[in-house]
Design a protein around this motif. Structure first.
Motif, PDB file in Angstrom:
ATOM      1  N   THR A   1       7.625 -38.446   4.027  1.00 59.28           N
ATOM      2  CA  THR A   1       7.372 -38.547   2.524  1.00 59.28           C
ATOM      3  C   THR A   1       8.450 -39.724   1.915  1.00 59.28           C
ATOM      4  O   THR A   1       9.676 -39.241   2.041  1.00 59.28           O
ATOM      5  CB  THR A   1       7.589 -37.247   2.247  1.00 59.28           C
TER       6      THR A   1
ATOM      7  N   ARG B   1       8.331 -41.037  -1.296  1.00 61.36           N
ATOM      8  CA  ARG B   1       8.617 -40.329  -2.750  1.00 61.36           C
ATOM      9  C   ARG B   1       7.349 -39.302  -3.017  1.00 61.36           C
ATOM     10  O   ARG B   1       6.309 -39.188  -2.438  1.00 61.36           O
ATOM     11  CB  ARG B   1       8.566 -41.494  -3.552  1.00 61.36           C
ATOM     12  N   GLY B   2       7.947 -38.548  -4.086  1.00 68.64           N
ATOM     13  CA  GLY B   2       7.011 -37.295  -4.542  1.00 68.64           C
ATOM     14  C   GLY B   2       7.664 -35.884  -4.182  1.00 68.64           C
ATOM     15  O   GLY B   2       8.804 -35.875  -4.658  1.00 68.64           O
ATOM     16  N   THR B   3       6.881 -35.049  -3.688  1.00 66.07           N
ATOM     17  CA  THR B   3       7.216 -33.622  -3.726  1.00 66.07           C
ATOM     18  C   THR B   3       6.851 -33.043  -2.535  1.00 66.07           C
ATOM     19  O   THR B   3       5.906 -33.148  -1.753  1.00 66.07           O
ATOM     20  CB  THR B   3       6.565 -32.902  -4.926  1.00 66.07           C
TER      21      THR B   3
ATOM     22  N   THR C   1       3.737 -35.095   0.082  1.00 62.07           N
ATOM     23  CA  THR C   1       2.750 -36.180  -0.661  1.00 62.07           C
ATOM     24  C   THR C   1       3.160 -37.433   0.222  1.00 62.07           C
ATOM     25  O   THR C   1       3.296 -38.389  -0.100  1.00 62.07           O
ATOM     26  CB  THR C   1       3.259 -36.420  -1.986  1.00 62.07           C
TER      27      THR C   1
END
Length: 876
Positions: free
Chosen positions: A762, A764-766, A794
């Motif tokens: 991942t 970037r993101g959550t 994500t």
């Protein structure tokens, strides 16, 4: 003087005959006439009763057959409704995709505002319309199918023309219709009482099934309408005579279907029908009580001053019962008429017997005089012949003794002797045939080769049973294929040519050929003139040029026809006789099991050889992989753990040494050494954990564990891996979750592995950790409570075709794309730890969108001990 003596002897013989014949004749005649009178009366009574019983039994069977038919039909409708409900439930949470712009109804009337307000629900029900339309078109009993939602009173039909009819009404809300209310209240599939359909204005009944989402919230109803007029027309096809009729009642005794039932009410008002339990006719009420009690039978009742038979049987699916009502005179009339004819016939026989007795008495004196002249000498000859035959001389024949009774007796004796001699010859021939069949059976049983057996069967038919040519056909799916033929020595080319012609256009088992008739009728068939026979294949006949042939079915296990055998006398040009057909049929019945046994033997032999080779290769691969893995783990453990521990220890000392402060650059380098050393040690520990699990040396300490606390600890630990990265870690585990039965340390290891895997991929993101309680079926078939923990990210996702590999050892789907490389063991160890604790794990992923790993752990039982429980986790 001699004439006087002879006359005296003849007179004595005549008197003797009269004395011996007349008294017994008179006695027998009197007994016969008395017995005939008694038999006449008995035959009339028993014949009438038998016909009446036969008629009532037939009526009972017709009611049971009709009930069984409707039970099967209503089960089919109910299964189709539940199939549509299952499909609708699957599509409930699917992304909304507009499949069509077909019209739907929104209560109380459709409008542009309502269409916009309920656009999502309308799109959902439109996706169900194609399946509704397909199922309604396939079932002639179903008039219309539809799905109605609780939200907005939305309803979609398989035929949008219904909307036009509903527009003629002031308003229409499906949520108040009987089918909707009953399915919603019952919470299961139901059948409604008769009501007036708003679309057709006719009486109808409905099969309806409720819909619930995953949270158990009521969504709506799927339903199919059956017009009672359709069922009524079908019931009228039952043979119930000119004055009989049929009817259906429900579990409450209400009449569902009856001749001349009309929809005498409004569609929005309850329909009032007759209830047989409230009938003033006690007989009819008693029958209704039996029908409501799900009984079957036949009863005689009085209705409107007329006796009638009522046959009834239950329809289990809808809770209905069917009844056939036929006036008793229509059932008893044939029996009474037959009894009357028997009485009249036996009366005529009585009169005829009296006349015959009188004629016999008058004629016996005259015949006795004639017999006395001739019977003495001829009886002596007859006695001598009987003694000779009794002594075993079947060639003995008596001379012709005239045309009277003694002469006929002599002729009958000679014919009996001829028949007896021919029967003995026939028995000897049958014995020879049985010996031949036994020898052929033993010969064929010794053949284990499938091709050799097929080639041998036609040859045996020709060589052992005298036929000139024979062809063997076997059933192959829906066709008959000619597999072998024998056309006699020197005619091998003709046999192969016939096989090629026969198999160029194989005969279908369900076709109109003679061969298909043999398969269907299961009997041998003789074709005497194949050139003009309408069911003979002309191309095959041209190739065989046979003038007469016989074909017999071959029976396999369970008495199933697996082929046929055809034979003829082409070379000798003689027609096939019934005896030839019987002989071939006997052989065909014997050879069927041999064919199946050899086929099974060959198939089994091939499967054993193939499976043995596969197991040998698999064993070699497993042994090689096990050796390599053991060597690899031993090398890793010995060569890397010791220096890594030293590196981690020294770097920790340097970082903690306050006497000689480090520069920022030095501290960053040493922290990198320490962090990567710990990472390498983690990889080595994963390998060792895997080895322990597979060796069965890993012990789990199961106890009550608070999932929220452990999740919080692991999330705090992995926060350091997200430093300076645009990734947010969310702990969405509810605080109120019940405790779970798990090993706390291993649960931390599972969560750490899944979160580390999510962080790797991942950018970037959550990353979100969540949990919920749900029920599922255990391996023992019982329902247990589990907590399902999900780790969602994500990240880059996993291709669908490779998702089945991610839980295997040493597999890295995106190894080169992650920030940190690994051994590919984290998910494999995680899966084994989850399984060892009684749970399961799976993944849902979409490339470019992200992945969600979910595992389940059993909820702790109240009786679980507070002390840890050691569980052996030997890998099966």
């Amino acid at each position: 003087m001699m004439n006087a003596i002879r006359s005296s002897i003849q007179l004595k013989i005549l008197l003797l005959l009269l004395g011996l014949a007349l008294p017994p004749l008179i006695i027998v005649g009197w007994l016969g006439l008395s017995s005939l009178n008694i038999a006449r009366e008995t035959a009339v009574v028993e014949g009438t009763n038998a016909l009446r019983q036969q008629a009532t039994a037939s009526l009972r069977q017709r009611a049971a057959d009709k009930a069984q038919f409707y039970d099967a039909s209503l089960i089919g409708v109910q299964q189709q409704v539940e199939t549509v409900a299952g499909y609708a439930l699957q599509r409930y949470n699917a992304p909304v995709v507009e499949f069509s712009n077909e019209r739907v109804w929104i209560a109380p009337r459709p409008s542009e505002d309502l269409l916009r307000t309920y656009a999502a629900e309308i799109g959902y029900v439109r996706r169900v319309i194609p399946l509704l339309r397909e199922i309604v078109a396939s079932n002639p009993l179903v008039n219309i199918g539809y799905i109605a939602l609780e939200t907005g009173g939305i309803i979609a039909f398989d035929n949008e023309a219904v909307i036009d009819q509903l527009l003629t009404l002031e308003s229409f809300d499906p949520r108040v219709r009987p089918w909707y209310v009953k399915a919603r209240d019952a919470g299961t599939t139901v059948w409604t009482e008769p009501y007036v359909d708003a679309n057709t204005g006719l009486l109808a009944t409905t099969c309806a099934s409720p819909l619930y989402d995953q949270q158990g919230q009521f969504i709506g109803v799927v339903a199919f309408d059956l017009l009672l007029e359709t069922i009524q027309q079908d019931l009228l096809t039952v043979d119930v005579g000119s004055s009989g009729y049929a009817l259906l009642i429900n579990a409450n005794g209400d009449v569902v279907v009856r001749p001349n039932m009309q929809a005498n009410g409004r569609w929005d008002q309850p329909y009032q029908t007759e209830n047989l339990l409230n009938s003033t006719n006690t007989d009819l009420r008693a029958v209704a009580e039996q029908m409501v009690a799900r009984q079957s039978g036949v009863q005689l009742i009085q209705e409107d001053g007329q006796a009638s038979y009522v046959a009834y049987a239950p329809i289990t699916t809808a809770g209905w019962s069917v009844a056939l009502v036929i006036p008793a005179n229509e059932i008893d009339a044939p029996a009474i008429a037959t009894g009357q004819r028997l009485s009249e016939s036996q009366s005529r026989l009585w009169n005829q017997l009296v006349v015959v007795l009188l004629m016999i008495i008058i004629s016996i004196g005259f015949l006795g005089l004639l017999l006395s002249f001739s019977f003495t000498s001829r009886i002596s000859v007859l006695r001598e012949g009987v003694q000779a035959v009794a002594g075993g001389d079947l060639s003995r024949r008596l001379p012709v003794a005239g045309i009277d009774e003694i002469g006929q007796l002599v002729d009958a004796f000679n014919r009996m002797t001829d028949t007896l001699q021919s029967k003995i010859v026939e028995l000897e021939e049958n014995a020879r045939q049985l010996a031949t069949l036994n020898a052929v059976s033993n010969e064929l049983k010794s053949i284990l080769s499938w091709p050799v057996l097929l080639e041998t069967i036609p040859k045996v038919v020709c060589e052992r049973f005298g036929f000139d040519r024979a062809v063997l056909y076997l059933v192959d799916g829906d066709v008959l294929r000619a597999v072998s033929a024998s056309f006699g020595p020197g005619n091998e080319d003709q046999a192969q040519q016939f096989l090629a012609v026969a198999n160029a256009h194989p005969l279908r088992v369900d076709g109109g050929s003679v061969e298909a008739d043999v398969v269907r009728s299961r009997k041998a068939i003789i074709v005497d003139n194949p050139w003009e026979h309408p069911r003979v294949d002309k191309i095959k006949q041209a190739a065989s040029a046979s003038r007469s042939y016989v074909q017999a079915p071959i029976f396999g296990r369970n008495d199933v026809v697996i082929g046929i055998i055809s034979a003829d006398y082409k070379l000798s040009q003689r027609p096939v006789q019934a005896r030839d057909a019987a002989q071939l049929l006997t052989f065909a019945s014997m050879v069927g099991l041999t064919i199946e046994n050899v086929q099974l033997y060959n198939d089994l032999e091939q499967q054993v050889a193939r499976r043995t080779e596969e197991l040998r290769v698999a064993l070699e691969r497993a042994q090689l992989a096990d050796r390599r893995k053991s060597d690899f783990l031993a090398s890793i453990s010995h060569e890397l753990r010791t220096p890594l521990n030293a590196i981690i220890g020294f770097s920790t000392v340097l970082l903690d040494d306050t006497d000689q402060p480090l520069t920022p650059t030095q501290r960053e380098d040493i922290q990198s050494i320490n962090r990567n050393g710990r990472f390498l040690l983690h990889l080595i520990n994963e390998l060792l954990d895997l080895a322990r699990i597979e060796a069965g040396h890993l012990n789990l300490e199961i106890s009550n564990v608070n999932l929220y606390n452990i999740t919080s600890e692991v999330c705090d630990t992995v926060q350091t891996l997200l430093r300076n990265r645009p990734v947010t870690l969310r702990n969405a585990v509810p605080v109120t979750l019940p405790d779970i039965a798990a090993d706390g340390d291993r649960l931390r290891q599972i969560l750490f592995n899944l979160l580390s895997n999510a962080i790797k991929f991942t950018e970037r993101g959550t990353i979100t950790v969540s949990a919920r309680v749900h029920d599922e079926v255990n391996e023992d078939g019982k329902v247990g409570r589990y907590v399902a923990v999900s780790v969602s990210d994500t990240g880059i996702g996993i291709p669908l075709e490779r998702q089945h590999e991610i839980f295997n050892e040493f597999v890295q789907i995106h190894g080169r794309r992650s920030r940190l490389s690994g051994t590919g063991l984290g998910l494999a160890i995680t899966r084994k730890l989850v399984l060892a604790q009684g749970g399961r794990i799976w993944v849902d992923s979409t490339p470019g969108i992200g992945s969600t790993f979910t595992f389940t752990i059993p909820v702790a039982q109240p009786a679980l001990l507070a002390a840890p429980v050691n569980i052996d986790t030997t890998t099966p």
